[in-house]
Design a protein around this motif. Structure first.
Motif, PDB file in Angstrom:
ATOM      1  N   ALA A  10       0.837  -1.211   0.000  1.00  0.00           N
ATOM      2  CA  ALA A  10       0.000   0.000   0.000  1.00  0.00           C
ATOM      3  C   ALA A  10       0.871   1.260   0.000  1.00  0.00           C
ATOM      4  O   ALA A  10       0.525   2.271  -0.588  1.00  0.00           O
ATOM      5  N   LEU A  11       2.028   1.178   0.657  1.00  0.00           N
ATOM      6  CA  LEU A  11       2.911   2.349   0.765  1.00  0.00           C
ATOM      7  C   LEU A  11       4.013   2.332  -0.294  1.00  0.00           C
ATOM      8  O   LEU A  11       5.009   3.039  -0.155  1.00  0.00           O
ATOM      9  N   SER A  98      -1.190   9.594   5.119  1.00  0.00           N
ATOM     10  CA  SER A  98       0.126   9.392   4.514  1.00  0.00           C
ATOM     11  C   SER A  98       0.016   8.887   3.081  1.00  0.00           C
ATOM     12  O   SER A  98       0.796   9.276   2.225  1.00  0.00           O
ATOM     13  N   ILE A  99      -0.940   8.007   2.846  1.00  0.00           N
ATOM     14  CA  ILE A  99      -1.107   7.486   1.486  1.00  0.00           C
ATOM     15  C   ILE A  99      -1.564   8.608   0.554  1.00  0.00           C
ATOM     16  O   ILE A  99      -1.033   8.775  -0.545  1.00  0.00           O
ATOM     17  N   LEU A 100      -2.521   9.413   1.014  1.00  0.00           N
ATOM     18  CA  LEU A 100      -3.019  10.502   0.166  1.00  0.00           C
ATOM     19  C   LEU A 100      -1.944  11.548  -0.079  1.00  0.00           C
ATOM     20  O   LEU A 100      -1.868  12.136  -1.152  1.00  0.00           O
ATOM     21  N   GLU A 101      -1.097  11.777   0.919  1.00  0.00           N
ATOM     22  CA  GLU A 101      -0.036  12.769   0.749  1.00  0.00           C
ATOM     23  C   GLU A 101       1.118  12.227  -0.077  1.00  0.00           C
ATOM     24  O   GLU A 101       1.826  12.989  -0.731  1.00  0.00           O
ATOM     25  N   GLY A 102       1.325  10.916  -0.038  1.00  0.00           N
ATOM     26  CA  GLY A 102       2.495  10.350  -0.698  1.00  0.00           C
ATOM     27  C   GLY A 102       2.208   9.717  -2.044  1.00  0.00           C
ATOM     28  O   GLY A 102       3.108   9.610  -2.884  1.00  0.00           O
ATOM     29  N   ASP A 103       0.958   9.280  -2.271  1.00  0.00           N
ATOM     30  CA  ASP A 103       0.653   8.553  -3.501  1.00  0.00           C
ATOM     31  C   ASP A 103      -0.818   8.696  -3.887  1.00  0.00           C
ATOM     32  O   ASP A 103      -1.539   7.704  -4.002  1.00  0.00           O
ATOM     33  N   PRO A 104      -1.283   9.923  -4.106  1.00  0.00           N
ATOM     34  CA  PRO A 104      -2.722  10.117  -4.355  1.00  0.00           C
ATOM     35  C   PRO A 104      -3.219   9.455  -5.637  1.00  0.00           C
ATOM     36  O   PRO A 104      -4.358   9.018  -5.706  1.00  0.00           O
ATOM     37  N   PRO A 132      -5.250  19.488   5.229  1.00  0.00           N
ATOM     38  CA  PRO A 132      -5.038  20.428   4.124  1.00  0.00           C
ATOM     39  C   PRO A 132      -4.007  19.962   3.097  1.00  0.00           C
ATOM     40  O   PRO A 132      -4.215  20.113   1.891  1.00  0.00           O
ATOM     41  N   LEU A 133      -2.899  19.372   3.544  1.00  0.00           N
ATOM     42  CA  LEU A 133      -1.864  18.961   2.599  1.00  0.00           C
ATOM     43  C   LEU A 133      -2.350  17.805   1.724  1.00  0.00           C
ATOM     44  O   LEU A 133      -2.106  17.771   0.513  1.00  0.00           O
ATOM     45  N   ALA A 134      -3.066  16.870   2.351  1.00  0.00           N
ATOM     46  CA  ALA A 134      -3.615  15.748   1.587  1.00  0.00           C
ATOM     47  C   ALA A 134      -4.618  16.256   0.560  1.00  0.00           C
ATOM     48  O   ALA A 134      -4.635  15.804  -0.595  1.00  0.00           O
ATOM     49  N   ILE A 135      -5.436  17.218   0.966  1.00  0.00           N
ATOM     50  CA  ILE A 135      -6.437  17.777   0.041  1.00  0.00           C
ATOM     51  C   ILE A 135      -5.751  18.469  -1.135  1.00  0.00           C
ATOM     52  O   ILE A 135      -6.122  18.290  -2.297  1.00  0.00           O
ATOM     53  N   GLU A 136      -4.698  19.227  -0.821  1.00  0.00           N
ATOM     54  CA  GLU A 136      -3.972  19.939  -1.877  1.00  0.00           C
ATOM     55  C   GLU A 136      -3.387  18.955  -2.895  1.00  0.00           C
ATOM     56  O   GLU A 136      -3.546  19.115  -4.110  1.00  0.00           O
ATOM     57  N   ARG A 137      -2.733  17.901  -2.390  1.00  0.00           N
ATOM     58  CA  ARG A 137      -2.105  16.941  -3.308  1.00  0.00           C
ATOM     59  C   ARG A 137      -3.129  16.142  -4.088  1.00  0.00           C
ATOM     60  O   ARG A 137      -2.927  15.816  -5.267  1.00  0.00           O
ATOM     61  N   LEU A 138      -4.238  15.832  -3.428  1.00  0.00           N
ATOM     62  CA  LEU A 138      -5.308  15.105  -4.106  1.00  0.00           C
ATOM     63  C   LEU A 138      -5.904  15.964  -5.222  1.00  0.00           C
ATOM     64  O   LEU A 138      -6.184  15.475  -6.325  1.00  0.00           O
ATOM     65  N   THR A 139      -6.084  17.234  -4.946  1.00  0.00           N
ATOM     66  CA  THR A 139      -6.644  18.149  -5.942  1.00  0.00           C
ATOM     67  C   THR A 139      -5.728  18.232  -7.166  1.00  0.00           C
ATOM     68  O   THR A 139      -6.196  18.163  -8.310  1.00  0.00           O
ATOM     69  N   MET A 207     -28.844   5.083  -4.675  1.00  0.00           N
ATOM     70  CA  MET A 207     -28.283   4.237  -5.734  1.00  0.00           C
ATOM     71  C   MET A 207     -27.229   3.267  -5.168  1.00  0.00           C
ATOM     72  O   MET A 207     -26.608   3.555  -4.154  1.00  0.00           O
ATOM     73  N   PRO A 208     -26.998   2.143  -5.854  1.00  0.00           N
ATOM     74  CA  PRO A 208     -25.966   1.199  -5.408  1.00  0.00           C
ATOM     75  C   PRO A 208     -24.606   1.895  -5.281  1.00  0.00           C
ATOM     76  O   PRO A 208     -24.160   2.556  -6.217  1.00  0.00           O
ATOM     77  N   THR A 209     -23.991   1.746  -4.125  1.00  0.00           N
ATOM     78  CA  THR A 209     -22.779   2.495  -3.824  1.00  0.00           C
ATOM     79  C   THR A 209     -21.778   1.594  -3.112  1.00  0.00           C
ATOM     80  O   THR A 209     -22.157   0.774  -2.288  1.00  0.00           O
ATOM     81  N   THR A 210     -20.513   1.744  -3.471  1.00  0.00           N
ATOM     82  CA  THR A 210     -19.470   1.023  -2.749  1.00  0.00           C
ATOM     83  C   THR A 210     -18.614   2.026  -1.989  1.00  0.00           C
ATOM     84  O   THR A 210     -18.137   2.992  -2.583  1.00  0.00           O
ATOM     85  N   VAL A 211     -18.444   1.803  -0.694  1.00  0.00           N
ATOM     86  CA  VAL A 211     -17.572   2.659   0.104  1.00  0.00           C
ATOM     87  C   VAL A 211     -16.311   1.867   0.438  1.00  0.00           C
ATOM     88  O   VAL A 211     -16.394   0.777   1.014  1.00  0.00           O
ATOM     89  N   ASN A 212     -15.167   2.377   0.017  1.00  0.00           N
ATOM     90  CA  ASN A 212     -13.903   1.702   0.305  1.00  0.00           C
ATOM     91  C   ASN A 212     -12.951   2.636   1.033  1.00  0.00           C
ATOM     92  O   ASN A 212     -12.886   3.826   0.748  1.00  0.00           O
ATOM     93  N   ASN A 213     -12.198   2.049   1.920  1.00  0.00           N
ATOM     94  CA  ASN A 213     -11.190   2.795   2.668  1.00  0.00           C
ATOM     95  C   ASN A 213      -9.974   3.109   1.779  1.00  0.00           C
ATOM     96  O   ASN A 213      -9.692   2.408   0.806  1.00  0.00           O
ATOM     97  N   VAL A 214      -9.241   4.156   2.118  1.00  0.00           N
ATOM     98  CA  VAL A 214      -8.069   4.595   1.350  1.00  0.00           C
ATOM     99  C   VAL A 214      -7.033   3.473   1.198  1.00  0.00           C
ATOM    100  O   VAL A 214      -6.566   3.181   0.092  1.00  0.00           O
ATOM    101  N   GLU A 215      -6.689   2.850   2.310  1.00  0.00           N
ATOM    102  CA  GLU A 215      -5.643   1.815   2.249  1.00  0.00           C
ATOM    103  C   GLU A 215      -6.112   0.604   1.444  1.00  0.00           C
ATOM    104  O   GLU A 215      -5.324   0.000   0.704  1.00  0.00           O
ATOM    105  N   THR A 216      -7.387   0.259   1.577  1.00  0.00           N
ATOM    106  CA  THR A 216      -7.940  -0.836   0.772  1.00  0.00           C
ATOM    107  C   THR A 216      -7.704  -0.525  -0.707  1.00  0.00           C
ATOM    108  O   THR A 216      -7.196  -1.356  -1.468  1.00  0.00           O
ATOM    109  N   LEU A 217      -8.066   0.687  -1.103  1.00  0.00           N
ATOM    110  CA  LEU A 217      -7.921   1.093  -2.503  1.00  0.00           C
ATOM    111  C   LEU A 217      -6.460   1.073  -2.936  1.00  0.00           C
ATOM    112  O   LEU A 217      -6.139   0.625  -4.040  1.00  0.00           O
ATOM    113  N   ALA A 218      -5.566   1.533  -2.061  1.00  0.00           N
ATOM    114  CA  ALA A 218      -4.154   1.622  -2.436  1.00  0.00           C
ATOM    115  C   ALA A 218      -3.584   0.253  -2.814  1.00  0.00           C
ATOM    116  O   ALA A 218      -2.631   0.153  -3.571  1.00  0.00           O
ATOM    117  N   ASN A 219      -4.179  -0.815  -2.276  1.00  0.00           N
ATOM    118  CA  ASN A 219      -3.713  -2.163  -2.601  1.00  0.00           C
ATOM    119  C   ASN A 219      -4.156  -2.633  -3.988  1.00  0.00           C
ATOM    120  O   ASN A 219      -3.537  -3.527  -4.560  1.00  0.00           O
TER     121      ASN A 219
END
Ligand SMILES: Cc1cc2nc3c(=O)[nH]c(=O)nc-3n(C[C@H](O)[C@H](O)[C@H](O)COP(=O)(O)O)c2cc1C
Ligand code: SF4
Ligand code: SF4
Ligand code: SF4
Lengths: 488, 128
Positions: A10-11, A98-104, A132-139, A207-219
């Motif tokens: 993930a990292l 950390s994942i969002l800041e390092g590997d969005p 804020p930093l994670a939001i900036e990098r994600l944007t 509507m049908p929706t899937t909610v996934n955690n950040v680390e789950t997605l990173a894998n």
């Protein structure tokens, strides 16, 4: 594998690439998984591959990710949604940040893969405004991915389109719970509702929706790059892959660690964390945050996974891991978590709103030295009721810190209520400072340090503390250079 | 940024990016934890020093968390064909020492080296 205890999946890109430059992500194989999937795999194959990998949700619940996507795929809906849960409300946790800041980009790629798998064309990242930093990098990442044509319309000429938007969290812990999160994205109060219906049936805008955690997605992109089979070789029978932990507390090397499932707590605390600060004795490790429990020394050697942690009264949780040394009071720790959950309870249902408040009040009583043995029975009984009758995960798990510390550190609770003593010397009402006349040389340092002027004595003669006026601040204890003050 | 219009174009872009990689990379850990410890200043002083020394084959990279919160700010030096070296507790003056010794003369500054205690899963190339 080599001799290293840590394995980064993930990292994999955190601290390696520039998160604000999509080309660095692409150079490391970024978007290759999405490209290959859109080029040659049917959505059903994507789901099968995820099922084969054994990936389970890293946001706390541990639900199989492939299965969750399959439910959302099967349910009919005019539109479908993918939501990335980046609310990360556990005190002490910063894995997702950390994942969002390092590997969005890895999150965006994974959301598009999930979208293709379930038939969704829209995704939201629900992120706490305190990042804020994670939001900036994600944007920046979203803008670059659109420009590169790696999200948006007709991705890589495949005909598949996927849009991603950011939604800011309302800042409450309970908004991380998926049904509360969905209602918050819709612009309503972030309150949980009863499941079923699950988000996979009726989620965002019904509507049908899937909610996934950040680390789950990173894998997810890694699973397609390395192959589900290889991913499934890592870990234990029931829990595959790795888990990221935010290692904190009384350990020498605090930080972010990623270990294969099945690693033991001893390896994490002693090999990776380099042991307890100041060579003190290990007492417990807290996992699962406010929903988890404290694990005593006797379990340091069990291989950790979702099931083993649950068996010993804690849980995997999202990955907060706090190491506690011998100077920690377990009653005080339980009180700390209960204070957090009572503050964060949304108040919708009675067991959680009132019950947890009662638990907290009883713990306060005990730490003040006013508790009784009957109070201990009430804690257990009430805790059980709250767990069984609360509406959402917050209430259902809130008693865990109390119940697990009572299970493994009952003697400590007994000392508080029976002997009116706090063995760790943390609960200040139960602590007593006394000057040992034989050791005191009358240097007056303690008297000078005392904020309430309750230490008396002539120079070069033994001093004395007026217990009635002492506020147990400990200043005298720190000031004395002659070990003449006894803390008990 | 040009638009990538097919999977093939993505593969070609990746190849060409990796072919260009003969630069030395100086990676500064700049997640929230690193920033709080002063990684911003370290980055500026490294970038400034690289300019002053006129080093052309060096890229300074702002990156995320390397996991070593106990020793922030952290800086990693990646020279083509050599094992990466991770430094901890770097400040502006130590950064200058690292540049003059490690980057310019090839001598590792042993007292600042952190043991790298993790392995990164190989990305297992997609079959092409
Ligand atoms: C009180 C409460 C708070 C939660 N907070 C989070 C959170 O901050 N991040 C998260 O990913 N999941 C959180 N969850 C779990 C989510 O409800 C949901 O299970 C998860 O996002 C699903 O993703 P996963 O399957 O990838 O783990 C929380 C659950 C509860 C009950
Ligand atoms: S359990 Fe607590 S947080 Fe959850 S719905 Fe009930 S009151 Fe709200
Ligand atoms: S504990 Fe504080 S208040 Fe009590 S005697 Fe010492 S210095 Fe004074
Ligand atoms: S500081 Fe210690 S030795 Fe000095 S007067 Fe106080 S108790 Fe006695």
């Amino acid at each position: 594998m080599s001799g290293h205890k840590q394995l980064r999946i993930a990292l994999r890109n955190c601290g390696v690439i520039d998160p604000e430059n999509i080309l660095e992500y692409i150079a490391r194989g970024g978007y290759m998984a999405l490209g290959k999937i859109l080029d040659e795999m049917a959505p059903e194959d994507v789901i099968d591959e995820l099922k084969k990998s054994g990936l389970r949700g890293r946001g706390g619940g541990g639900f199989p990710t492939g299965l969750k996507l399959e439910f959302a795929r099967r349910n009919e809906g005019e539109r479908k949604y993918i939501i990335c849960n980046a609310d990360e409300g556990d005190p002490g946790a910063f894995m997702d940040r950390s994942i969002l800041e390092g590997d969005p980009q890895s999150i965006l790629e994974a959301m598009a893969i999930c979208g293709y798998a379930v038939g969704a064309n829209e995704g939201y990242v629900y992120i706490r405004a305190e990042y804020p930093l994670a939001i900036e990098r994600l944007t920046i990442a979203i803008r670059q991915a659109y420009e590169a044509g790696l999200i948006g319309d007709d991705i890589m000429g495949s005909g598949f389109s996927f849009d991603i938007k950011i939604k800011y969290g309302a800042g409450a812990f309970v908004c991380g719970e998926e049904t509360a999160l969905i209602s918050s994205v819709e612009g309503n109060r972030g309150e949980p509702h009863f499941k079923p219906p699950f988000p996979a049936e009726k989620g965002l805008w019904g509507m049908p929706t899937t909610v996934n955690n950040v680390e789950t997605l990173a894998n997810i992109p890694s699973i397609f790059n390395m192959g589900a089979g290889r991913f499934a070789e890592i870990g234990t029978k029931t829990s595959k892959g790795t888990k990221v932990f935010a290692l904190a507390g009384n350990v020498n090397k605090v930080g972010l660690v990623e270990v294969p499932m099945g690693t033991t707590l001893r390896e994490i605390v002693y090999d990776i964390g380099d042991g307890i600060v100041g060579g003190k004795k290990f007492k417990a490790v807290q996992t699962g945050g406010p929903s988890g429990g404290c694990i005593p020394e006797q379990f340091l050697d069990i291989p950790i996974d979702y099931e083993s942690l649950k068996e010993i009264g804690s849980m995997m949780g999202s990955g907060g891991m706090i190491i506690m040394d011998e100077d920690t009071c377990m009653v005080d720790i339980a009180k700390y978590y209960l204070e957090f959950t009572t503050d964060e309870s949304c108040g919708k249902c009675t067991p959680c709103r009132i019950g947890n408040k009662r638990l907290y009040e009883i713990l306060c009583k005990i730490t003040k030295g006013e508790g009784t043995e009957e109070d201990l029975d009430s804690l257990k009984e009430l805790g059980g009721i709250i767990k069984d009758t609360s509406l959402c995960g917050l209430g259902q798990t809130a008693p865990n810190p109390v119940l697990s510390t009572m299970k493994y550190f009952y003697d400590e609770y007994l000392s508080h209520v029976r002997d009116k003593k706090c063995p760790a010397g943390i609960c200040s009402s139960l602590t007593r400072y006394e000057i040992i006349a034989d050791k005191c040389i009358g240097c007056t340092m303690c008297a000078k340090a005392c904020p309430t002027a309750c230490i008396s004595g002539k120079v070069r003669e033994p001093h004395k503390i007026d217990q009635a006026k002492c506020i147990k601040c400990g200043a005298c204890f720190k000031a004395c250079k002659f070990d003449a003050i006894l803390k008990s | 940024m040009i638009k990538i219009k097919s999977f093939n174009e993505l593969k070609e872009l990746k190849e060409s990016l990796n072919a260009q990689r003969e630069h030395i990379r100086i990676i500064v850990g700049m997640a929230t934890c690193g920033m709080a410890a002063g990684a911003g200043e370290v980055f500026d002083s490294i970038a400034g020093e690289i300019m002053r020394q006129g080093l052309k084959n060096v890229t300074v990279v702002r990156s995320g968390c390397m996991g070593a919160c106990h020793s922030e700010p952290t800086v990693e030096i990646v020279k083509p064909g050599e094992d990466p070296v991770l430094y901890g507790n770097v400040d502006s003056s130590r950064a200058k020492v690292i540049i003059s010794n490690h980057i310019m003369r090839g001598e590792i500054v042993e007292e600042l080296v952190l043991e790298k205690n993790y392995e990164t899963a190989s990305l297992g190339e997609v079959e092409q």
